[in-house]
Write a protein that holds these residues in place. Structure first.
Motif, PDB file in Angstrom:
ATOM      1  N   GLN A  29       0.805  -1.188  -0.028  1.00 10.12           N
ATOM      2  CA  GLN A  29       0.087   0.080  -0.084  1.00 10.12           C
ATOM      3  C   GLN A  29       0.761   1.131  -0.070  1.00 10.12           C
ATOM      4  O   GLN A  29       0.434   2.385  -0.681  1.00 10.12           O
ATOM      5  CB  GLN A  29      -0.791  -0.073   1.084  1.00 10.12           C
ATOM      6  CG  GLN A  29      -2.113  -1.128   1.012  1.00 10.12           C
ATOM      7  CD  GLN A  29      -2.771  -1.244   2.388  1.00 10.12           C
ATOM      8  OE1 GLN A  29      -2.647  -0.886   3.499  1.00 10.12           O
ATOM      9  NE2 GLN A  29      -4.235  -1.326   2.110  1.00 10.12           N
ATOM     10  N   GLU A  30       1.875   1.470   0.785  1.00 14.92           N
ATOM     11  CA  GLU A  30       2.743   2.408   0.839  1.00 14.92           C
ATOM     12  C   GLU A  30       3.272   2.555  -0.528  1.00 14.92           C
ATOM     13  O   GLU A  30       3.396   3.753  -1.176  1.00 14.92           O
ATOM     14  CB  GLU A  30       4.015   2.075   1.696  1.00 14.92           C
ATOM     15  CG  GLU A  30       3.518   2.226   3.244  1.00 14.92           C
ATOM     16  CD  GLU A  30       4.456   1.868   4.174  1.00 14.92           C
ATOM     17  OE1 GLU A  30       4.472   2.297   5.547  1.00 14.92           O
ATOM     18  OE2 GLU A  30       5.628   1.106   3.792  1.00 14.92           O
ATOM     19  N   ARG A  31       3.824   1.686  -1.439  1.00 17.91           N
ATOM     20  CA  ARG A  31       4.315   1.606  -2.616  1.00 17.91           C
ATOM     21  C   ARG A  31       3.487   1.974  -3.695  1.00 17.91           C
ATOM     22  O   ARG A  31       3.767   2.920  -4.445  1.00 17.91           O
ATOM     23  CB  ARG A  31       4.771   0.182  -2.981  1.00 17.91           C
ATOM     24  CG  ARG A  31       5.689   0.197  -4.322  1.00 17.91           C
ATOM     25  CD  ARG A  31       6.469  -1.232  -4.427  1.00 17.91           C
ATOM     26  NE  ARG A  31       5.734  -2.263  -4.684  1.00 17.91           N
ATOM     27  CZ  ARG A  31       5.203  -2.678  -5.686  1.00 17.91           C
ATOM     28  NH1 ARG A  31       5.469  -2.078  -6.931  1.00 17.91           N
ATOM     29  NH2 ARG A  31       4.504  -3.669  -5.834  1.00 17.91           N
ATOM     30  N   MET A  32       2.138   1.531  -3.398  1.00 20.21           N
ATOM     31  CA  MET A  32       1.183   2.085  -4.421  1.00 20.21           C
ATOM     32  C   MET A  32       0.438   3.387  -4.051  1.00 20.21           C
ATOM     33  O   MET A  32      -0.362   3.806  -4.699  1.00 20.21           O
ATOM     34  CB  MET A  32       0.148   1.231  -4.601  1.00 20.21           C
ATOM     35  CG  MET A  32       0.486  -0.156  -5.065  1.00 20.21           C
ATOM     36  SD  MET A  32       0.851  -0.067  -6.726  1.00 20.21           S
ATOM     37  CE  MET A  32       2.647  -0.565  -6.968  1.00 20.21           C
ATOM     38  N   ASN A  33       0.875   4.200  -3.168  1.00 19.99           N
ATOM     39  CA  ASN A  33       0.462   5.390  -2.693  1.00 19.99           C
ATOM     40  C   ASN A  33      -0.696   5.379  -2.117  1.00 19.99           C
ATOM     41  O   ASN A  33      -1.569   6.272  -2.562  1.00 19.99           O
ATOM     42  CB  ASN A  33       0.668   6.425  -3.721  1.00 19.99           C
ATOM     43  CG  ASN A  33       2.051   6.884  -3.974  1.00 19.99           C
ATOM     44  OD1 ASN A  33       3.042   6.729  -3.242  1.00 19.99           O
ATOM     45  ND2 ASN A  33       2.371   6.949  -5.211  1.00 19.99           N
ATOM     46  N   ARG A  34      -1.283   4.431  -1.505  1.00 20.50           N
ATOM     47  CA  ARG A  34      -2.630   4.158  -1.063  1.00 20.50           C
ATOM     48  C   ARG A  34      -2.432   4.639   0.471  1.00 20.50           C
ATOM     49  O   ARG A  34      -1.331   4.386   1.247  1.00 20.50           O
ATOM     50  CB  ARG A  34      -2.914   2.873  -1.142  1.00 20.50           C
ATOM     51  CG  ARG A  34      -3.181   2.296  -2.527  1.00 20.50           C
ATOM     52  CD  ARG A  34      -3.836   1.162  -2.905  1.00 20.50           C
ATOM     53  NE  ARG A  34      -4.346   1.006  -4.220  1.00 20.50           N
ATOM     54  CZ  ARG A  34      -5.019   0.010  -4.480  1.00 20.50           C
ATOM     55  NH1 ARG A  34      -5.842  -0.734  -3.892  1.00 20.50           N
ATOM     56  NH2 ARG A  34      -5.176  -0.295  -6.033  1.00 20.50           N
ATOM     57  N   PRO A  35      -3.504   5.116   0.944  1.00 24.35           N
ATOM     58  CA  PRO A  35      -3.410   5.396   2.346  1.00 24.35           C
ATOM     59  C   PRO A  35      -3.500   4.270   3.294  1.00 24.35           C
ATOM     60  O   PRO A  35      -4.274   3.401   3.182  1.00 24.35           O
ATOM     61  CB  PRO A  35      -4.859   6.227   2.694  1.00 24.35           C
ATOM     62  CG  PRO A  35      -5.833   5.770   1.490  1.00 24.35           C
ATOM     63  CD  PRO A  35      -4.787   5.373   0.185  1.00 24.35           C
ATOM     64  N   VAL A  36      -2.254   4.280   4.237  1.00 28.13           N
ATOM     65  CA  VAL A  36      -2.183   3.196   5.138  1.00 28.13           C
ATOM     66  C   VAL A  36      -1.557   3.887   6.478  1.00 28.13           C
ATOM     67  O   VAL A  36      -0.858   4.728   6.164  1.00 28.13           O
ATOM     68  CB  VAL A  36      -1.391   2.012   4.562  1.00 28.13           C
ATOM     69  CG1 VAL A  36      -0.004   2.403   4.152  1.00 28.13           C
ATOM     70  CG2 VAL A  36      -1.468   0.867   5.538  1.00 28.13           C
ATOM     71  N   VAL A  37      -1.940   3.510   7.445  1.00 28.58           N
ATOM     72  CA  VAL A  37      -1.249   3.815   8.923  1.00 28.58           C
ATOM     73  C   VAL A  37      -0.532   2.395   9.469  1.00 28.58           C
ATOM     74  O   VAL A  37      -1.392   1.518  10.097  1.00 28.58           O
ATOM     75  CB  VAL A  37      -2.187   4.209   9.702  1.00 28.58           C
ATOM     76  CG1 VAL A  37      -1.557   4.732  10.999  1.00 28.58           C
ATOM     77  CG2 VAL A  37      -3.021   5.409   9.190  1.00 28.58           C
ATOM     78  N   PRO A  38       0.645   2.243   9.339  1.00 30.19           N
ATOM     79  CA  PRO A  38       1.275   1.220   9.646  1.00 30.19           C
ATOM     80  C   PRO A  38       1.033   0.755  11.146  1.00 30.19           C
ATOM     81  O   PRO A  38       1.070  -0.453  11.588  1.00 30.19           O
ATOM     82  CB  PRO A  38       2.864   1.365   9.596  1.00 30.19           C
ATOM     83  CG  PRO A  38       2.733   2.323   8.237  1.00 30.19           C
ATOM     84  CD  PRO A  38       1.396   3.254   8.423  1.00 30.19           C
ATOM     85  N   GLU A  39       0.878   1.824  11.929  1.00 31.86           N
ATOM     86  CA  GLU A  39       0.866   1.680  13.383  1.00 31.86           C
ATOM     87  C   GLU A  39      -0.368   0.929  13.740  1.00 31.86           C
ATOM     88  O   GLU A  39      -0.520   0.066  14.630  1.00 31.86           O
ATOM     89  CB  GLU A  39       1.216   3.206  14.125  1.00 31.86           C
ATOM     90  CG  GLU A  39       2.312   3.698  14.087  1.00 31.86           C
ATOM     91  CD  GLU A  39       2.720   4.183  12.770  1.00 31.86           C
ATOM     92  OE1 GLU A  39       1.710   4.476  12.000  1.00 31.86           O
ATOM     93  OE2 GLU A  39       3.671   4.500  12.662  1.00 31.86           O
ATOM     94  N   LEU A  40      -1.380   1.257  12.958  1.00 32.39           N
ATOM     95  CA  LEU A  40      -2.870   0.614  13.227  1.00 32.39           C
ATOM     96  C   LEU A  40      -2.729  -0.890  12.836  1.00 32.39           C
ATOM     97  O   LEU A  40      -3.452  -1.687  13.522  1.00 32.39           O
ATOM     98  CB  LEU A  40      -3.729   1.368  12.133  1.00 32.39           C
ATOM     99  CG  LEU A  40      -4.369   2.859  12.835  1.00 32.39           C
ATOM    100  CD1 LEU A  40      -5.334   3.460  11.789  1.00 32.39           C
ATOM    101  CD2 LEU A  40      -4.662   2.785  14.235  1.00 32.39           C
ATOM    102  N   ALA A  41      -2.211  -1.057  11.663  1.00 29.57           N
ATOM    103  CA  ALA A  41      -1.958  -2.302  11.399  1.00 29.57           C
ATOM    104  C   ALA A  41      -1.343  -3.371  12.404  1.00 29.57           C
ATOM    105  O   ALA A  41      -1.469  -4.515  12.530  1.00 29.57           O
ATOM    106  CB  ALA A  41      -1.321  -2.486   9.725  1.00 29.57           C
TER     107      ALA A  41
END
Length: 84
Positions: A29-41
């Motif tokens: 998701q980071e590579r595809m510029n999609r919104p993601v919050v790693p801390e939540l995951a």
């Protein structure tokens, strides 16, 4: 059963596969510029596997550096152009 059949793994190994999959998804998701919050995951993972999640996320992020980004021409081709 096959060594590739995840159902034959122990519960702990199955959990690690799920955590690794979650880390790979965050990196993608980071590579595809999609919104993601790693801390939540990370918080969604079992507490005893959160360090493992961080380690795997680092590996997947490092591997992502070698792959095309979301705005790369490979992803902008139409269906006919991809087959040629």
């Amino acid at each position: 059963m096959s060594k590739w059949n995840i159902a034959s793994f122990s519960k702990e190994e199955q959990d690690k596969v799920s955590v690794d999959k979650a880390a790979a998804t965050v990196a993608w998701q980071e590579r595809m510029n999609r919104p993601v919050v790693p801390e939540l995951a990370e918080r969604e993972q079992p507490e005893h596997l959160r360090e493992y999640f961080r380690q795997r996320l680092g590996v997947h992020r490092q591997n992502s550096l070698q792959l095309p980004r979301a705005n790369s021409p490979e992803y902008n081709k139409t269906g006919d152009e991809q087959q040629n």
